[in-house]
Every structure is written in C-alpha cells, then in structure tokens.
Motif scaffolding. Structure first.
Motif, PDB file in Angstrom:
ATOM      1  N   GLY A 178     -11.568  63.655 -11.338  1.00 15.29           N
ATOM      2  CA  GLY A 178     -10.519  63.555 -10.335  1.00 15.29           C
ATOM      3  C   GLY A 178     -10.069  64.904  -9.805  1.00 15.29           C
ATOM      4  N   ASP A 179      -9.453  64.854  -8.637  1.00 17.39           N
ATOM      5  CA  ASP A 179      -8.828  66.035  -8.042  1.00 17.39           C
ATOM      6  C   ASP A 179      -7.409  66.094  -8.596  1.00 17.39           C
ATOM      7  N   ARG A 180      -7.150  67.010  -9.498  1.00 20.49           N
ATOM      8  CA  ARG A 180      -5.874  67.006 -10.208  1.00 20.49           C
ATOM      9  C   ARG A 180      -4.696  67.309  -9.294  1.00 20.49           C
ATOM     10  N   LEU A 181      -4.904  68.106  -8.270  1.00 24.65           N
ATOM     11  CA  LEU A 181      -3.810  68.400  -7.342  1.00 24.65           C
ATOM     12  C   LEU A 181      -3.476  67.182  -6.479  1.00 24.65           C
ATOM     13  N   ALA A 182      -4.486  66.436  -6.103  1.00 25.35           N
ATOM     14  CA  ALA A 182      -4.243  65.193  -5.361  1.00 25.35           C
ATOM     15  C   ALA A 182      -3.519  64.184  -6.240  1.00 25.35           C
ATOM     16  N   LEU A 183      -3.924  64.069  -7.491  1.00 25.75           N
ATOM     17  CA  LEU A 183      -3.277  63.137  -8.408  1.00 25.75           C
ATOM     18  C   LEU A 183      -1.832  63.549  -8.673  1.00 25.75           C
ATOM     19  N   ALA A 184      -1.596  64.853  -8.788  1.00 27.13           N
ATOM     20  CA  ALA A 184      -0.224  65.324  -8.977  1.00 27.13           C
ATOM     21  C   ALA A 184       0.641  64.975  -7.766  1.00 27.13           C
ATOM     22  N   ALA A 185       0.065  65.049  -6.568  1.00 28.07           N
ATOM     23  CA  ALA A 185       0.807  64.678  -5.365  1.00 28.07           C
ATOM     24  C   ALA A 185       1.180  63.197  -5.392  1.00 28.07           C
ATOM     25  N   GLN A 186       0.244  62.349  -5.830  1.00 27.67           N
ATOM     26  CA  GLN A 186       0.538  60.926  -5.923  1.00 27.67           C
ATOM     27  C   GLN A 186       1.628  60.652  -6.950  1.00 27.67           C
ATOM     28  N   ILE A 187       1.566  61.293  -8.093  1.00 24.47           N
ATOM     29  CA  ILE A 187       2.559  60.984  -9.120  1.00 24.47           C
ATOM     30  C   ILE A 187       3.942  61.477  -8.707  1.00 24.47           C
ATOM     31  N   ARG A 188       4.002  62.534  -7.936  1.00 26.26           N
ATOM     32  CA  ARG A 188       5.306  62.973  -7.420  1.00 26.26           C
ATOM     33  C   ARG A 188       5.863  61.981  -6.396  1.00 26.26           C
ATOM     34  N   ALA A 189       4.968  61.258  -5.714  1.00 29.81           N
ATOM     35  CA  ALA A 189       5.376  60.293  -4.683  1.00 29.81           C
ATOM     36  C   ALA A 189       5.437  58.867  -5.221  1.00 29.81           C
ATOM     37  N   VAL A 190       5.368  58.699  -6.535  1.00 30.07           N
ATOM     38  CA  VAL A 190       5.279  57.376  -7.145  1.00 30.07           C
ATOM     39  C   VAL A 190       6.435  56.486  -6.687  1.00 30.07           C
ATOM     40  N   HIS A 191       6.169  55.195  -6.560  1.00 34.73           N
ATOM     41  CA  HIS A 191       7.151  54.236  -6.073  1.00 34.73           C
ATOM     42  C   HIS A 191       8.314  54.119  -7.047  1.00 34.73           C
ATOM     43  N   ARG A 192       9.537  54.270  -6.529  1.00 32.35           N
ATOM     44  CA  ARG A 192      10.730  54.218  -7.383  1.00 32.35           C
ATOM     45  C   ARG A 192      11.768  53.214  -6.890  1.00 32.35           C
ATOM     46  N   ASP A 193      11.529  52.585  -5.751  1.00 33.60           N
ATOM     47  CA  ASP A 193      12.476  51.606  -5.225  1.00 33.60           C
ATOM     48  C   ASP A 193      12.237  50.246  -5.869  1.00 33.60           C
ATOM     49  N   ALA A 194      13.190  49.360  -5.719  1.00 31.03           N
ATOM     50  CA  ALA A 194      13.026  48.005  -6.255  1.00 31.03           C
ATOM     51  C   ALA A 194      11.829  47.328  -5.608  1.00 31.03           C
ATOM     52  N   LEU A 195      11.011  46.692  -6.412  1.00 30.61           N
ATOM     53  CA  LEU A 195       9.876  45.944  -5.880  1.00 30.61           C
ATOM     54  C   LEU A 195      10.349  44.597  -5.341  1.00 30.61           C
ATOM     55  N   PRO A 196       9.739  44.110  -4.265  1.00 30.96           N
ATOM     56  CA  PRO A 196      10.167  42.842  -3.657  1.00 30.96           C
ATOM     57  C   PRO A 196       9.611  41.634  -4.410  1.00 30.96           C
ATOM     58  N   LEU A 197       9.924  41.549  -5.680  1.00 33.43           N
ATOM     59  CA  LEU A 197       9.359  40.495  -6.521  1.00 33.43           C
ATOM     60  C   LEU A 197       9.816  39.115  -6.075  1.00 33.43           C
ATOM     61  N   ASP A 198      10.999  39.029  -5.483  1.00 31.80           N
ATOM     62  CA  ASP A 198      11.504  37.738  -5.027  1.00 31.80           C
ATOM     63  C   ASP A 198      10.736  37.218  -3.819  1.00 31.80           C
ATOM     64  N   ARG A 199       9.930  38.074  -3.209  1.00 37.31           N
ATOM     65  CA  ARG A 199       9.135  37.655  -2.052  1.00 37.31           C
ATOM     66  C   ARG A 199       7.719  37.252  -2.443  1.00 37.31           C
ATOM     67  N   ILE A 200       7.410  37.310  -3.719  1.00 39.62           N
ATOM     68  CA  ILE A 200       6.095  36.858  -4.193  1.00 39.62           C
ATOM     69  C   ILE A 200       6.175  35.360  -4.442  1.00 39.62           C
ATOM     70  N   THR A 201       5.532  34.594  -3.595  1.00 45.10           N
ATOM     71  CA  THR A 201       5.589  33.136  -3.696  1.00 45.10           C
ATOM     72  C   THR A 201       4.229  32.517  -4.001  1.00 45.10           C
ATOM     73  N   VAL A 202       3.201  33.345  -4.145  1.00 46.42           N
ATOM     74  CA  VAL A 202       1.862  32.826  -4.424  1.00 46.42           C
ATOM     75  C   VAL A 202       1.659  32.722  -5.935  1.00 46.42           C
ATOM     76  N   PRO A 203       0.718  31.893  -6.401  1.00 48.71           N
ATOM     77  CA  PRO A 203       0.428  31.836  -7.835  1.00 48.71           C
ATOM     78  C   PRO A 203       0.075  33.227  -8.360  1.00 48.71           C
ATOM     79  N   THR A 204       0.700  33.602  -9.469  1.00 46.91           N
ATOM     80  CA  THR A 204       0.566  34.958 -10.003  1.00 46.91           C
ATOM     81  C   THR A 204       0.318  34.916 -11.496  1.00 46.91           C
ATOM     82  N   LEU A 205      -0.574  35.790 -11.946  1.00 52.93           N
ATOM     83  CA  LEU A 205      -0.835  35.981 -13.376  1.00 52.93           C
ATOM     84  C   LEU A 205      -0.463  37.408 -13.741  1.00 52.93           C
TER      85      LEU A 205
END
Length: 257
Positions: A178-205
C-alpha cells in the motif's frame, strides 16, 4: 478482468469482475474491501469470489480510492467513506442492473451502509467487521483504532517506531504494497458522523468475528437496522474472512434474495 472508472473529482479507480455465467439473471454482487487491503486480498484470496461465482453470480470488486490499483492521492480532501459511497454509485451505473447486492468489510462495510441508504438499486446488504462502533461513533470504532495513532504508524520512518497499538495496520499496509501516505490521508478523513442506519430498509446480514476488537457487540448494530440478521464466526479482524463459514454465510444470505 480489471476495468477502470473515472470519479467526479478526477480519480481513476480500478475494479475487477468475475463470472461463469455472464447472462445470469441473478442480482450482481458488489464487494467493498477493508482499510489497507484491496479487492484481491480481501475477497479473492479468502475464497469469497469463488464461492459467489460458483453460485452463478456476477461479481464486481472495487479497489477503493487510495488502495490497490486505484489512484492514490495524498490529499485528505480526496478521502472519506462518503466519497467512496459516491464511487459505488458510479460502479452500479457501470454494472447496469436494477437490483444489486452489496457486501462490505470494515471500511467497506461503512461505505456499503452509506451507499445502501442512498441508492435504491441495492436490494440486499452484508456488513462485516463492524459492530457497536458503527452505531456509537459513526463507523469504524475509533475508540479502538484512534485515527491519529494509525496515521502515526503509517507515516513512521520504520515499522519498529510505529505506535504498538496500531502497528498491525502498518504491517498490513506494507504486506499489501500500500501507499502509506494515501492510507494515512484516508484514516484522517475517516467517517465520524452518525450513520443513516434508520434508512436501511433492505434485508441485511451483520457478520463479525468473535474475537474482533473492531466489531465488538455486533448485536448493537444488528438491532439498529430494521430486521437485520446477525452471525458471529470464529476469528478476529484479519482472520474471520478466511473462515469457511464467512463465505458460506454470505452466499447463503444473498441466495435468499
């Protein structure tokens, strides 16, 4: 076979496809890999692709931005699971099916949730490698995997200098080329907001390894998604996908839709 997509912000992404029956009328399956991995490492090596193809499925696996054969910019603004979910929409446009099943692991599971909440073409969802953190902190469990420590591990001059707590991510990145600098950029931008779990209406495992510190209390996630099913398998974050039960659970669940 590898093909390319062009994103809205000018990146070129690579994706792979497999099929024994290109005329299959079954919904295609899109696989989204985890952080620091790629399509082949996460899905082909552990046998998930083969298990799906053997069931007559057309399979597509995207190398996320910053990973695998896709472009790897070092600017944080190109990253985050929300942008990756937008990329999934482009892949679904390319696939051209009215109904698609999506399977995501770890980072890819967060992307899969975001994509499913936005896109009505996704009719069945599997998440792997995430648990209560997806409900309580909005994605990968940053309480276990502090982004600043992961970034420090990835940018250290020597793996021996990486913080012990997150050194495994440095080892994985190096092993995967992997490109460690690219991966570091992704981890700094990691998703931190609430996930829209209430909008998942399809069958889920919801799939999780019994010893996965990043997917603890997966029943909390399953309870937050209407009608979701839960399967806990032997293994930790890096090994559960290689347990034969993982591919078996994915194929059996998707076969019902």
């Amino acid at each position: 076979m590898a093909d390319e997509l062009r994103t809205h912000d000018g990146l070129t992404l690579r994706y792979r496809s497999w099929s024994r029956d290109p005329d299959s009328t079954l919904p295609p399956v899109v696989l989204l890999h985890g952080f620091a991995a790629d399509a082949r490492l996460n899905w082909e090596g552990p046998g998930v692709v083969e298990a799906l193809v053997a069931r007559g499925r057309r399979v597509y696996a995207l190398d996320a931005r910053g990973h695998g054969g896709s472009d790897r910019p070092h600017d944080d603004t190109y990253y985050g699971e929300s942008l990756m979910a937008r990329d999934v929409g482009l892949l679904l446009d390319r696939v051209g099916a009215d109904r698609v099943h999506v399977v995501g692991y770890s980072m890819g599971a967060v992307v899969a949730v975001l994509a499913t909440a936005r896109d009505g073409r996704i009719s069945r969802l599997v998440t792997g490698g995430i648990g209560a953190g997806a409900v309580e902190v909005g994605g990968l469990d940053t309480r276990v995997m502090p982004p600043e420590l992961v970034a420090a591990a990835l940018t250290a001059e020597d793996a021996a200098d990486a913080p012990e707590r997150t050194r495994a991510f440095r080892v994985l990145a190096d092993a995967a080329g992997g490109d460690r600098l690219a991966l570091a950029a992704q981890i700094r931008a990691v998703h931190r907001d609430a996930l829209p779990l209430d909008r998942i209406t399809v069958p889920t495992l919801v799939l999780a390894g019994a010893d996965d510190p990043l997917a603890t209390r997966p029943e909390v996630l399953a309870s937050a998604i209407t009608g979701a099913e839960l399967a806990v398998l032997p293994g930790d974050h890096l090994t559960v996908v290689r347990d034969p039960g993982f591919a078996g659970a994915v194929t059996a669940f998707l076969a019902r839709g």
